[in-house]
Design an enzyme around this catalytic site. Structure first.
Site, short mmCIF file in Angstrom:
data_model
loop_
_atom_site.label_atom_id
_atom_site.label_comp_id
_atom_site.label_asym_id
_atom_site.label_seq_id
_atom_site.Cartn_x
_atom_site.Cartn_y
_atom_site.Cartn_z
CG ASP A 81 -2.04 0.85 1.32
OD1 ASP A 81 -2.50 1.25 0.24
OD2 ASP A 81 -2.53 1.14 2.44
CG HIS A 82 -0.68 4.83 0.31
ND1 HIS A 82 -1.08 5.83 -0.53
CD2 HIS A 82 -1.80 4.39 0.94
CE1 HIS A 82 -2.38 6.01 -0.42
NE2 HIS A 82 -2.85 5.14 0.46
CG HIS A 179 -5.48 7.52 4.02
ND1 HIS A 179 -4.69 8.17 3.10
CD2 HIS A 179 -5.79 6.32 3.47
CE1 HIS A 179 -4.52 7.40 2.04
NE2 HIS A 179 -5.19 6.27 2.24
N GLY A 180 -7.80 7.31 7.80
CA GLY A 180 -7.79 7.35 9.27
C GLY A 180 -8.98 8.03 9.91
CG HIS A 207 -6.69 4.74 -1.03
ND1 HIS A 207 -5.51 4.31 -0.48
CD2 HIS A 207 -6.72 4.24 -2.29
CE1 HIS A 207 -4.86 3.59 -1.37
NE2 HIS A 207 -5.57 3.54 -2.49
N GLY A 208 -9.29 5.17 2.36
CA GLY A 208 -9.97 5.79 3.50
C GLY A 208 -11.36 5.22 3.72
CG ASN A 229 -7.59 0.58 -0.03
OD1 ASN A 229 -7.81 -0.37 -0.77
ND2 ASN A 229 -6.58 1.40 -0.21
CB VAL A 230 -11.60 -1.36 5.45
CG1 VAL A 230 -11.97 -1.12 6.91
CG2 VAL A 230 -12.79 -1.07 4.54
P1 13P Z 1 -8.56 3.77 6.42
O1 13P Z 1 -7.46 3.37 7.35
O2 13P Z 1 -8.99 5.16 6.61
O3 13P Z 1 -9.69 2.79 6.41
O4 13P Z 1 -7.93 3.73 4.93
C1 13P Z 1 -7.26 2.60 4.48
C2 13P Z 1 -6.52 2.91 3.23
O5 13P Z 1 -7.01 3.57 2.36
C3 13P Z 1 -5.17 2.36 3.08
O6 13P Z 1 -4.50 2.91 2.02
#
Ligand code: 13P
Length: 286
Positions: A81-82, A179-180, A207-208, A229-230
């Site tokens: 990821d990223h 994110h987060g 994402h997020g 993505n979670v």
């Molecule tokens: P969250 O942690 O906000 O669910 O996002 C996960 C994510 O997009 C990882 O790249």
């Protein structure tokens, strides 16, 4: 089967569902994550940040995910990821990850294209899928913070050019997610997603996901989101449950008394999310 992002998102596109991509922070929760997918009859994407991959070890993660996926006959992808550094991407691919994200979203557009294209060339030669990103996701992840005012939404015309020029297998788009975000929910820009989906013909990625309202899932899936993505929702619930267990157990009790309840909580969250990601109530799937 241990498989690629390209394969699982191809099936998701054909059947109009989305594949859950869940971040792990340790080895402990991995077996239950894959077991959750098995019980739901769904593929799963396990993803790690670069820092988590370095903490656990790229090849250890590959061995564990591959072994469980093959033994349990679950289609599982291991995705980086990223990643922003080509050396980290090489380390993942050379160790056996089946998918990587090159995140050049912080770079000028042309530079993002050139760097993503180089990753695609390296990865595709080795049968590995690539996710790119255009626009910026808000919030904080692994210490990198993007202010609300610095968020840049993905422009449909840029997305078309980016996909054609790079050859990526999936595209992360910025449509208002952060994110987060675990204390509140965000307003996703569905009209923008529709515009992007009308012109970009590869799987799109959210994402997020923690901060996305569950009632928005069907619209997102029906308009091309094929990887969802979670991360934070699993992280906070694993930690909260472990904190409660650690507070109750004595220091010479086996660690499994603290870790198993935390893993179980993650498993039930993943099963719940996958149930929604399958999108069975969509009129398009009747
Ligand atoms: P969250 O942690 O906000 O669910 O996002 C996960 C994510 O997009 C990882 O790249």
């Amino acid at each position: 089967m241990y498989t690629t992002l390209k394969e699982v998102t191809k099936t998701a596109t054909e059947l109009n569902f989305t594949v859950g991509a869940f971040n792990t922070h340790n080895l402990e929760m991995l077996p239950e994550m894959i077991e959750a997918a098995k019980e739901m009859g769904s593929p799963i994407i396990i993803q790690t940040s670069v820092d988590t991959a370095k903490y656990i070890g790229y090849s250890v993660l590959v061995s564990v995910v591959r072994t469980i996926a093959d033994n349990e006959m679950v289609d599982a992808v291991l995705h980086l990821d990223h990643a922003r550094d080509f050396d980290d991407i090489k380390a993942a691919i050379d160790s056996g990850y089946t998918s990587v994200m090159y995140d050049g979203s912080h770079l000028p557009f042309k530079e993002n294209i050139l760097k993503t294209k180089a990753v695609v060339e390296y990865a595709h030669k080795r049968g590995v899928s690539v996710e790119g990103e255009l626009g910026t996701i808000g919030g904080t992840e692994e210490g990198i913070h993007v202010e609300e005012n610095d968020k840049v939404y993905t422009k449909p015309a840029d997305a078309v050019e980016f996909v054609a020029a790079t050859g990526v297998d999936a595209l992360a788009i910025a449509i208002g997610t952060n994110h987060g975000q675990f204390k509140s929910k965000t307003e996703v820009n569905i009209p923008l997603l529709k515009e992007i989906h009308a012109v970009v013909h590869i799987p799109l990625v959210i994402h997020g996901g923690t901060g996305v309202k569950e009632e928005d899932y069907p619209e997102l899936i029906n308009h091309g989101i094929r990887k969802f993505n979670v991360g934070t929702e699993l992280l906070v619930n694993w930690t909260k449950t472990a904190q409660e267990s650690f507070a109750e157990t004595s220091i010479n009790q086996s660690l499994r008394h603290n870790v198993i309840p935390a893993n179980d909580v993650c498993k039930s969250i993943i099963k719940h999310k996958i149930g929604l990601f399958m999108n069975v109530d969509s009129p398009l799937n009747k």
